[in-house]
Design a protein around this motif. Structure first.
Motif, PDB file in Angstrom:
ATOM      1  N   LYS A 317      31.895  34.327  21.981  1.00 21.57           N
ATOM      2  CA  LYS A 317      30.467  34.040  22.057  1.00 21.57           C
ATOM      3  C   LYS A 317      30.205  32.555  21.896  1.00 21.57           C
ATOM      4  N   PHE A 318      30.943  31.912  20.977  1.00 26.03           N
ATOM      5  CA  PHE A 318      30.719  30.498  20.702  1.00 26.03           C
ATOM      6  C   PHE A 318      31.845  29.611  21.221  1.00 26.03           C
ATOM      7  N   ARG A 319      32.693  30.161  22.121  1.00 25.58           N
ATOM      8  CA  ARG A 319      33.749  29.416  22.811  1.00 25.58           C
ATOM      9  C   ARG A 319      34.809  28.853  21.866  1.00 25.58           C
ATOM     10  N   LEU A 320      34.926  29.398  20.656  1.00 30.86           N
ATOM     11  CA  LEU A 320      35.921  28.897  19.713  1.00 30.86           C
ATOM     12  C   LEU A 320      37.335  29.282  20.115  1.00 30.86           C
ATOM     13  N   ASP A 321      37.475  30.303  20.963  1.00 36.37           N
ATOM     14  CA  ASP A 321      38.818  30.692  21.415  1.00 36.37           C
ATOM     15  C   ASP A 321      39.439  29.635  22.320  1.00 36.37           C
ATOM     16  N   GLU A 322      38.643  28.689  22.818  1.00 41.42           N
ATOM     17  CA  GLU A 322      39.155  27.653  23.714  1.00 41.42           C
ATOM     18  C   GLU A 322      39.727  26.441  22.970  1.00 41.42           C
ATOM     19  N   LEU A 323      39.523  26.352  21.654  1.00 38.58           N
ATOM     20  CA  LEU A 323      39.937  25.168  20.906  1.00 38.58           C
ATOM     21  C   LEU A 323      41.410  24.790  21.074  1.00 38.58           C
ATOM     22  N   PRO A 324      42.346  25.750  21.089  1.00 43.03           N
ATOM     23  CA  PRO A 324      43.754  25.355  21.261  1.00 43.03           C
ATOM     24  C   PRO A 324      44.042  24.645  22.588  1.00 43.03           C
ATOM     25  N   GLN A 325      43.119  24.709  23.535  1.00 42.12           N
ATOM     26  CA  GLN A 325      43.349  24.037  24.815  1.00 42.12           C
ATOM     27  C   GLN A 325      43.266  22.524  24.692  1.00 42.12           C
ATOM     28  N   PHE A 326      42.919  22.021  23.504  1.00 44.87           N
ATOM     29  CA  PHE A 326      43.061  20.591  23.254  1.00 44.87           C
ATOM     30  C   PHE A 326      44.508  20.165  23.511  1.00 44.87           C
ATOM     31  N   TRP A 327      45.450  21.096  23.254  1.00 40.68           N
ATOM     32  CA  TRP A 327      46.870  20.824  23.526  1.00 40.68           C
ATOM     33  C   TRP A 327      47.090  20.593  25.016  1.00 40.68           C
ATOM     34  N   ASN A 328      46.487  21.432  25.850  1.00 42.18           N
ATOM     35  CA  ASN A 328      46.611  21.263  27.300  1.00 42.18           C
ATOM     36  C   ASN A 328      45.968  19.966  27.770  1.00 42.18           C
ATOM     37  N   VAL A 329      44.873  19.567  27.097  1.00 41.49           N
ATOM     38  CA  VAL A 329      44.216  18.309  27.445  1.00 41.49           C
ATOM     39  C   VAL A 329      45.128  17.133  27.117  1.00 41.49           C
ATOM     40  N   LEU A 330      45.751  17.143  25.943  1.00 39.58           N
ATOM     41  CA  LEU A 330      46.656  16.061  25.558  1.00 39.58           C
ATOM     42  C   LEU A 330      47.857  15.977  26.488  1.00 39.58           C
ATOM     43  N   ARG A 331      48.312  17.102  26.994  1.00 40.79           N
ATOM     44  CA  ARG A 331      49.444  17.130  27.925  1.00 40.79           C
ATOM     45  C   ARG A 331      49.045  16.694  29.335  1.00 40.79           C
ATOM     46  N   GLY A 332      47.757  16.554  29.594  1.00 40.42           N
ATOM     47  CA  GLY A 332      47.304  16.135  30.911  1.00 40.42           C
ATOM     48  C   GLY A 332      47.172  17.263  31.912  1.00 40.42           C
ATOM     49  N   GLU A 333      47.285  18.517  31.452  1.00 43.88           N
ATOM     50  CA  GLU A 333      47.166  19.671  32.351  1.00 43.88           C
ATOM     51  C   GLU A 333      45.714  20.065  32.564  1.00 43.88           C
ATOM     52  N   MET A 334      44.855  19.699  31.601  1.00 44.24           N
ATOM     53  CA  MET A 334      43.439  20.016  31.685  1.00 44.24           C
ATOM     54  C   MET A 334      42.627  18.792  31.279  1.00 44.24           C
ATOM     55  N   SER A 335      41.340  18.864  31.559  1.00 47.63           N
ATOM     56  CA  SER A 335      40.383  17.868  31.103  1.00 47.63           C
ATOM     57  C   SER A 335      39.370  18.580  30.215  1.00 47.63           C
ATOM     58  N   LEU A 336      38.579  17.831  29.487  1.00 46.60           N
ATOM     59  CA  LEU A 336      37.526  18.465  28.707  1.00 46.60           C
ATOM     60  C   LEU A 336      36.472  19.090  29.610  1.00 46.60           C
ATOM     61  N   ILE A 337      36.238  18.471  30.774  1.00 44.78           N
ATOM     62  CA  ILE A 337      35.214  18.963  31.704  1.00 44.78           C
ATOM     63  C   ILE A 337      35.812  19.131  33.093  1.00 44.78           C
ATOM     64  N   GLY A 338      35.589  20.278  33.687  1.00 46.87           N
ATOM     65  CA  GLY A 338      36.102  20.581  35.020  1.00 46.87           C
ATOM     66  C   GLY A 338      35.970  22.067  35.290  1.00 46.87           C
ATOM     67  N   PRO A 339      36.307  22.542  36.483  1.00 46.70           N
ATOM     68  CA  PRO A 339      36.271  23.980  36.765  1.00 46.70           C
ATOM     69  C   PRO A 339      37.231  24.734  35.844  1.00 46.70           C
ATOM     70  N   ARG A 340      36.840  25.895  35.367  1.00 46.09           N
ATOM     71  CA  ARG A 340      37.713  26.663  34.495  1.00 46.09           C
ATOM     72  C   ARG A 340      38.960  27.102  35.255  1.00 46.09           C
ATOM     73  N   PRO A 341      40.162  26.988  34.659  1.00 43.76           N
ATOM     74  CA  PRO A 341      41.395  27.385  35.356  1.00 43.76           C
ATOM     75  C   PRO A 341      41.472  28.900  35.499  1.00 43.76           C
ATOM     76  N   GLU A 342      41.851  29.360  36.674  1.00 44.95           N
ATOM     77  CA  GLU A 342      41.931  30.786  36.962  1.00 44.95           C
ATOM     78  C   GLU A 342      43.370  31.273  36.833  1.00 44.95           C
ATOM     79  N   GLN A 343      43.543  32.568  36.551  1.00 43.44           N
ATOM     80  CA  GLN A 343      44.867  33.171  36.506  1.00 43.44           C
ATOM     81  C   GLN A 343      45.520  33.076  37.888  1.00 43.44           C
ATOM     82  N   VAL A 344      46.821  32.896  37.901  1.00 48.48           N
ATOM     83  CA  VAL A 344      47.550  32.685  39.156  1.00 48.48           C
ATOM     84  C   VAL A 344      47.326  33.843  40.118  1.00 48.48           C
TER      85      VAL A 344
END
Length: 421
Positions: A317-344
């Motif tokens: 509800k409050f998007r707290l499940d997304e917090l670990p994706q800070f790891w993906n941001v640091l790795r350069g796989e994601m950005s803070l803002i952009g289209p949500r990544p879809e399952q393969v």
């Protein structure tokens, strides 16, 4: 023949005139006056000595920066005038405060507060005085133009025959209007100084979406990634994540503890998603479903999904499940803002079924995005198509200003739980 795209705040995008420069020049002086009166109980800010010159100069830069950023953000669809001006002004004055603190220059909190309040009120009054009550546009029927009446609070003058009307612009879908009478009419209106608007551009400007039915791959033929902004955005992503760690790490530890107390299984959930350029990567998030949630294969989450745990429902509800994706941001796989990544699996399916779907992978996926703040999660092919119309709008208009607008709207999403599943 002049072609341009309007926005709900069309008047804010015009070029600066002499009166505008005078208004904002007076605004800068008013900011300094208000700050001086509140901070020093003296209106003569210019005699406060060299120690205050740095603060006074930064306030001038903050005012100018907030004016320019507000103008750019208000060009996009679904913008609110007062909210945009307030957050833009707040951003620049917070930046000024950070510079003053880090540089250890002299500053006065009450001076900054008075200048901030005056800057917001002065700019809001400026935009309110410019904005007309209602825009008046002529509409030539056919194609996407038929979907425009009723959008954006526009006074639509629907033309059944070519005739002169007093309007600000003429709107037409050129792919569905080839009658020579209409073409002569458009040319005559253009000679009178009344511009022609493409119906697809008007639709984007009023809805914040791209019409898939009226676009082909040519809609991106003139689009290129900004040369320097992706690098600048990467720096912002890394700095924002690192600066947030003192707050986000304790919060993530608390969430991890709640997940362990609520249900059996690992705290984190790893899943392969599609990133920029269609390259897969492992995305991480807090586990919000039971361990057997995907025993029958992957499927979309529903609003009443019984696979979601009690704690998981709150986290989503409050998007707290997304917090670990800070790891993906640091790795350069994601950005803070952009289209949500879809399952393969789903991405392959949608690429074959939905036109233009692969174009959403031209930019890095993000924790939040234009589609998320307007639509929320997608749960099926139909909602994915609607989500794509927002994602492609983001791809076409990628910029710092649009990212700022999304950041503003994300705060509303976090506090309201909009679109959670």
């Amino acid at each position: 023949m002049q072609v341009w795209m309007p926005s709900p705040t069309l008047s804010t995008t015009r070029s600066f005139t002499a009166s505008d420069w005078l208004w904002h020049g007076a605004g800068i002086a008013m900011c300094q006056l208000a700050g001086s009166l509140l901070g020093w109980y003296n209106y003569r800010f210019w005699i406060m000595g060299p120690d205050a010159y740095g603060m006074v100069g930064l306030i001038v830069l903050s005012y100018v920066g907030s004016v320019l950023s507000s103008r750019r953000v208000l060009r996009f669809a679904k913008t609110d005038l007062l909210t945009t001006v307030f957050v833009s002004t707040l951003f620049w004055f917070l930046l000024t405060s950070a510079v003053l603190v880090l540089s250890r220059w002299y500053f006065s909190r009450t001076y900054l507060l008075g200048a901030f309040v005056m800057a917001f009120l002065w700019q809001a009054l400026y935009l309110w005085l410019q904005k007309p009550d209602r825009y008046r546009l002529a509409l030539i029927p056919g194609g996407l133009a038929d979907a425009l009446p009723g959008l954006g609070g526009i006074d639509w003058q629907i033309l059944d025959t070519p005739r002169f009307v007093q309007v600000q612009a003429v709107v037409m879908d050129p792919y569905h209007t080839s009658d020579s009478r209409w073409l002569r009419f458009v040319a005559e209106m253009s000679l009178r100084g009344i511009p022609l608007l493409h119906a697809a551009a008007v639709y984007e400007g009023l809805t914040g979406r791209v019409s898939l039915e009226h676009h082909s791959e040519a809609f991106l033929e003139d689009w290129r990634l900004p040369t320097f902004y992706p690098y600048f955005k990467r720096v912002i992503d890394v700095c924002a994540v690192l600066l947030s760690l003192p707050l986000s790490l304790p919060l993530m530890l608390l969430v991890a503890l709640l997940i362990r107390l609520d249900s059996k299984g690992p705290v984190l959930f790893w899943q392969e998603r599609v990133g920029q350029g269609g390259r897969p990567f492992k995305m991480v998030k807090f586990r919000t479903m039971r361990l057997d949630a995907e025993k029958d294969g992957s499927c979309f989450a529903r609003s009443d999904d019984d696979r979601i745990t009690q704690v998981g429902r709150i986290l989503r509800k409050f998007r707290l499940d997304e917090l670990p994706q800070f790891w993906n941001v640091l790795r350069g796989e994601m950005s803070l803002i952009g289209p949500r990544p879809e399952q393969v699996e789903f991405a392959k399916q949608f690429s074959n079924q939905i036109p233009l779907y692969p174009y959403r992978h031209m930019v890095k996926p993000g924790l939040t995005g234009w589609a998320q703040v307007h639509q929320g999660y997608a749960a099926g092919a139909d909602e994915t198509i609607e989500k794509l119309t927002y994602d492609l709008y983001y791809v076409k208009h990628l910029s710092l200003w649009l990212d700022m607008l999304i950041a503003f709207k994300t705060l509303r999403t976090i506090f309201t739980g909009f679109g959670a599943r």
